[in-house]
Design an enzyme around this catalytic site. Structure first.
Site, PDB file in Angstrom:
ATOM      1  N   GLU A 127      35.289  24.564  38.307  1.00 40.73           N
ATOM      2  CA  GLU A 127      34.188  25.419  38.745  1.00 40.73           C
ATOM      3  C   GLU A 127      33.694  26.400  37.682  1.00 40.73           C
ATOM      4  O   GLU A 127      33.757  27.619  37.890  1.00 40.73           O
ATOM      5  CB  GLU A 127      34.581  26.196  39.997  1.00 40.73           C
ATOM      6  CG  GLU A 127      34.880  25.321  41.186  1.00 40.73           C
ATOM      7  CD  GLU A 127      35.037  26.107  42.489  1.00 40.73           C
ATOM      8  OE1 GLU A 127      34.982  27.344  42.464  1.00 40.73           O
ATOM      9  OE2 GLU A 127      35.209  25.459  43.539  1.00 40.73           O
ATOM     10  N   GLU A 158      38.281  19.487  45.811  1.00 41.98           N
ATOM     11  CA  GLU A 158      38.716  20.567  46.716  1.00 41.98           C
ATOM     12  C   GLU A 158      37.886  20.518  47.986  1.00 41.98           C
ATOM     13  O   GLU A 158      36.662  20.346  47.921  1.00 41.98           O
ATOM     14  CB  GLU A 158      38.499  21.972  46.110  1.00 41.98           C
ATOM     15  CG  GLU A 158      39.462  22.361  45.046  1.00 41.98           C
ATOM     16  CD  GLU A 158      39.211  23.773  44.504  1.00 41.98           C
ATOM     17  OE1 GLU A 158      38.634  24.623  45.221  1.00 41.98           O
ATOM     18  OE2 GLU A 158      39.583  24.014  43.353  1.00 41.98           O
TER      19      GLU A 158
HETATM   20  C1  FCB Z   1      37.543  27.537  44.878  1.00 42.17           C
HETATM   21  C2  FCB Z   1      38.565  27.710  43.787  1.00 42.17           C
HETATM   22  C3  FCB Z   1      39.986  27.667  44.277  1.00 42.17           C
HETATM   23  C4  FCB Z   1      40.151  28.401  45.575  1.00 42.17           C
HETATM   24  C5  FCB Z   1      39.133  27.927  46.584  1.00 42.17           C
HETATM   25  C6  FCB Z   1      39.270  28.577  47.943  1.00 42.17           C
HETATM   26  O1  FCB Z   1      36.332  28.113  44.497  1.00 42.17           O
HETATM   27  O2  FCB Z   1      38.404  26.692  42.818  1.00 42.17           O
HETATM   28  O3  FCB Z   1      40.810  28.193  43.254  1.00 42.17           O
HETATM   29  O4  FCB Z   1      40.092  29.744  45.375  1.00 42.17           O
HETATM   30  O5  FCB Z   1      37.844  28.157  46.092  1.00 42.17           O
END
Ligand code: FCB
Length: 437
Positions: free
Chosen positions: A159, A352
């Site tokens: 990110e 994620e």
């Molecule tokens: C994302 C991050 C991860 C975590 C999630 C909830 O933006 O990559 O580290 O904090 O959110």
């Protein structure tokens, strides 16, 4: 929430990669056994982390990784996405830890998927400086040289959008700068670092490389031109600025003119082909013209001088963080990317997806994950080439500026005793995975 949680989960293709994710700073602890990162410095400043907690111990994964790998094995995941801490690699014995972790994962039959940068920059470095990209490539070569005989799949950065926006434009994350649009060089230098890292990994013989970018649909607050314009701008920042240099070798909407250095030459490096494209998905954002804010951006009030404002997504349940639960946003995001980029988009992996909720009997997390996995299947059926899905997160951990207050884990962590307790969602996900075999 509308969910079919009782119905059988649709089948995913053979070879689909199921996993869970974590990151070094959020779980490892053992902060005294490595040099400092920008997050250690930021956390030490009063008022930066909401509940005042630090990641000095976090889940103490550094000392308890064997127990955590056993939890992964019990869950039955194919793969584990973790991150390598650059400050730890810089410190004596640091690489030995990842060597042991990778051995333990391989012995448990879990594929290691390291992310090489997940926001914990060594405190002596700065993404405003171009040289940091070259330093990153050197560090990547060292890690690949040590782990490359057992690690086949790599993620360069996590990110860079959030690290730029929250860390350098808005000041809510480390290193705590409020540069607004003067933060753009941070975006360029991270993208350059990504491209140089791909080259370094290829030179070390790696064949399966991706990046984990955060994306979500942008919904305009109304059909009014001012709202549409603001939403388009936000979409460019979140969904195009970090995707198009990599996928198309070009910055969107003239943003390249605002970037430092020989941008045309750098774009050739940034566009070094990747094998797959990682997407972190949490929720869409409703965006309107400036001045009409009625919602916060991930818990943060945006400065009035930005050319957009964030509006509430009504009629949806929200997670513990206050994020709206919009599973079909994942389908929309993936089909939009496929339509936008066609065959320039490599296979996609969801690196994620998850939610924060309290409690061990976390039926709300089960409903969230169930609905999102179905939404992912809908994208597959719509023809998007999706190859994997990673839940954020294996266990509760240090959630950046929120401290220990937001719990994203399938496994509960008691921060006093460090005891791990699988939640209902852990057992549910294990059963979902078993049924896919
Ligand atoms: C994302 C991050 C991860 C975590 C999630 C909830 O933006 O990559 O580290 O904090 O959110």
């Amino acid at each position: 929430m509308a969910t079919d949680a009782g119905d059988a989960m649709p089948r995913f293709p053979a070879g689909f990669l199921w996993g869970v994710s974590t990151s070094a700073h959020q779980i490892e602890g053992a902060a005294g056994e490595r040099e400092a990162s920008v997050w250690d410095v930021f956390t030490a400043e009063p008022g930066r982390v909401k509940d005042g907690s630090t990641a000095a111990v976090a889940c103490d994964h550094y000392h308890r990784y064997r127990e955590d790998v056993a939890l992964l094995a019990g869950l039955g995941v194919d793969a584990y996405r973790f991150s390598v801490s650059w400050p730890r690699v810089n410190s004596p014995g640091g690489l030995d830890f990842y060597d042991r972790l990778v051995d333990e994962l391989c012995a448990a039959g879990v594929r290691p998927v390291p992310t090489l940068f997940h926001w914990d920059l060594p405190a002596s470095l700065d993404w405003l400086r171009r040289d940091t990209a070259a330093r990153f490539a050197d560090y990547v070569s060292v890690v690949a040289g040590r782990l490359g005989d057992r690690v086949g799949t790599w993620i360069t950065l996590n990110e860079p959008a959030e690290h730029t926006l929250l860390g350098h434009a808005l000041g809510a994350h480390a290193p705590g700068r409020r540069l607004l649009f003067d933060a753009l060089p941070v975006a360029h230098h991270q993208l350059l670092a990504h491209g140089l890292a791909v080259q370094a990994l290829r030179a070390a013989g790696a064949g399966d490389i991706g990046i984990a970018n955060s994306h979500g649909p942008t919904w305009a607050a109304s059909g009014e031109p001012a709202d549409l314009e603001a939403a388009g701008f936000y979409d460019t920042l979140l969904n195009r600025l970090f995707a198009e240099p990599i996928l198309l070798g070009a910055y969107p909407d003239g943003l390249g003119e605002l970037m430092p250095g020989d941008v045309a030459a750098d774009l050739k490096v940034i566009a070094e082909p990747v094998d797959w494209y990682g997407v972190n998905y949490y929720a869409p954002t409703r965006v309107g013209a400036p001045g009409g804010a009625d919602a916060e951006y991930g818990g943060l009030a945006l400065p009035a001088e930005l050319p957009f404002s964030v509006r509430e997504i009504e009629g949806r349940p929200v997670t513990g963080f206050g994020w709206p639960v919009v599973p079909e946003g994942l389908t929309e995001l993936l089909t939009t990317f496929r339509d936008r980029y066609g065959d320039r988009l490599p296979p996609v992996v969801i690196t994620e997806n998850g939610c924060s909720y309290e409690g061990l009997d976390d039926q709300d997390r089960i409903a969230y994950l169930d609905a999102h996995i179905r939404a992912l299947h809908a994208a597959l059926e719509a023809g998007v080439d999706v190859r994997g899905y990673f839940v954020w997160s294996l266990m509760d951990n240090f959630e950046w500026a929120e401290g220990c207050a937001q719990r994203f884990g399938l496994v509960h962590v008691d921060y006093e005793t460090l005891e791990r307790t699988p939640k209902a969602s852990y057992h549910w996900f294990r059963d979902v995975l078993r049924a896919q075999r």
